[in-house]
Design an enzyme around this catalytic site. Structure first.
Site, short mmCIF file in Angstrom:
data_model
loop_
_atom_site.label_atom_id
_atom_site.label_comp_id
_atom_site.label_asym_id
_atom_site.label_seq_id
_atom_site.Cartn_x
_atom_site.Cartn_y
_atom_site.Cartn_z
N SER A 49 0.87 -1.18 0.00
CA SER A 49 0.00 0.00 0.00
C SER A 49 0.91 1.23 0.00
CB SER A 49 -0.89 0.01 1.24
OG SER A 49 -0.10 0.23 2.40
N ASP A 84 -0.82 -1.59 -4.10
CA ASP A 84 -2.20 -1.82 -3.66
C ASP A 84 -2.92 -0.48 -3.47
OD1 ASP A 84 -4.34 -3.36 -2.77
OD2 ASP A 84 -3.65 -3.40 -0.68
N ASP A 105 -6.51 2.83 -8.06
CA ASP A 105 -7.82 2.88 -7.42
C ASP A 105 -8.45 4.24 -7.69
OD1 ASP A 105 -10.03 2.98 -5.86
OD2 ASP A 105 -9.06 2.34 -4.01
N HIS A 177 -12.60 -4.07 3.93
CA HIS A 177 -11.25 -4.23 4.49
C HIS A 177 -11.33 -4.39 6.01
CE1 HIS A 177 -10.05 -1.82 0.76
NE2 HIS A 177 -9.47 -3.00 0.63
N GLY A 178 -10.36 -5.05 6.56
CA GLY A 178 -10.31 -5.19 8.02
C GLY A 178 -11.22 -6.31 8.49
N HIS A 207 -11.03 -8.06 -2.68
CA HIS A 207 -10.29 -7.37 -1.60
C HIS A 207 -10.90 -7.77 -0.26
CE1 HIS A 207 -7.80 -4.22 -3.73
NE2 HIS A 207 -8.39 -4.87 -4.71
N GLY A 208 -10.15 -7.51 0.82
CA GLY A 208 -10.70 -7.78 2.15
C GLY A 208 -10.91 -9.25 2.41
N ASN A 229 -7.04 -10.70 -1.86
CA ASN A 229 -6.12 -9.89 -1.06
C ASN A 229 -6.24 -10.22 0.42
OD1 ASN A 229 -5.81 -8.72 -3.56
ND2 ASN A 229 -6.20 -6.64 -2.86
N ASN A 231 -4.53 -9.10 4.08
CA ASN A 231 -3.66 -8.15 4.76
C ASN A 231 -3.85 -8.25 6.27
OD1 ASN A 231 -2.01 -6.01 5.44
ND2 ASN A 231 -3.30 -4.42 4.55
ZN LIG Z 1 -8.18 -3.46 -0.94
#
Ligand SMILES: [Zn+2]
Length: 289
Positions: A49, A84, A105, A177-178, A207-208, A229, A231
């Site tokens: 990122s 990212d 993005d 995300h998260g 994502h996420g 993805n 993270n």
């Molecule tokens: Zn993302």
């Protein structure tokens, strides 16, 4: 080899598996992800990122570290070094720094502006041999201070972006995300099917990936998701293992305070998480084919 992510994701889409993108934060993270990919003979994408790039002192440092580490560790599986959630300026910086893939993005711009900027970046990235990921429909949750609402992508907008010649597409389908909240209703497979129908064979990106139930991951892969993805999950496992080491007082015994010892349990925990994800995504052994 540091490669563009185009071929590995097209193979994944055809083979009905997904390649994991694991975000890196430092040397330990990078080493853990690379060693696990090599051990499992899996292609892999290292995600960076803009915040993590800044933390590591800049994209040039990251690119130099990854290339050198791959050589020193004799990494033979395909590895993509990918920006990212890149900003317009961030994309140019990574192209210059020697990344092999970028995500632009532009989801927070009006669609016309997203199209215009994506179109320009596709041209530049392809001329330099990089792959490009674009995004339509913001992903929920928070990433580097940018809070998305988790809207679902409009399939027609997805088609407009896909037609620009991008290599893979992140489309919001209720993912965030998260950590996922208790009352999260789940992925919108109806939207995923509409997006798929609109964009055809384009590999799709989820994502996420942290905390999405396994059956939903598998269904998403069967519907065209070729990149997932991860993270937060590596961060959580690193933190838990480090906490355990400290709370057990191991840093106070002998030379337990040596950073190489202090950070080892966390690094091992990242390896275990990456392994678990590669097995779930089905990418194990695919670098041999
Ligand atoms: Zn993302």
């Amino acid at each position: 080899m540091l490669v563009s992510a185009k071929d590995m994701l097209e193979k994944a889409r055809e083979g009905k598996y997904a390649v994991g993108q694991f975000n890196i934060n430092n040397l330990e993270w990078t080493k853990s992800v690379l060693l696990t990919a090599e051990e499992l003979k899996s292609p892999v994408i290292l995600g960076v990122s803009e915040g993590a790039g800044k933390y590591m002192t800049g994209f040039k440092t990251v690119a130099a570290m990854v290339r050198a580490m791959m050589e020193e560790l004799n990494i033979t599986v395909p590895v993509a070094l990918h920006l990212d959630h890149g900003t317009y300026d961030g994309c140019y910086k990574c192209i210059k720094a020697g990344f092999s893939s970028i995500m632009f993005d532009g989801s927070h711009y009006p669609i016309e502006e997203n199209i215009e900027k994506t179109k320009e970046l596709v041209k530049v990235a392809h001329a330099m041999g990089l792959s490009l990921e674009a995004e339509v429909g913001s992903i929920g949750g928070e990433e580097d201070g940018v809070v998305g609402l988790g809207e679902c992508a409009d399939p027609q907008e997805c088609k407009a972006i896909a037609d620009l010649g991008i290599d893979f597409l992140a489309a919001g389908i209720g993912n965030i995300h998260g950590k996922y909240p208790e009352n999260w209703p789940g992925l919108r497979f109806d939207v995923l099917e509409q997006v798929k129908a609109a964009v055809g064979d384009m590999p799709l990106v989820l994502h996420g990936g942290t905390g999405i139930p396994e059956d939903m991951i598998k269904k998403a892969v069967s519907l065209g998701v070729a990149k997932i993805n991860v993270n937060t999950e590596c961060q959580l496992s690193f933190a838990a293992a480090t906490r355990e080491y400290i709370e057990a007082g191991k840093d106070l015994k002998g030379k337990g305070f040596d950073p190489r010892k202090l950070l080892a349990p966390g690094a091992d925990a990242i390896r275990a998480t990456v392994k678990e994800k590669m097995e779930l995504f089905g990418s194990v052994g695919k670098a041999k084919e």
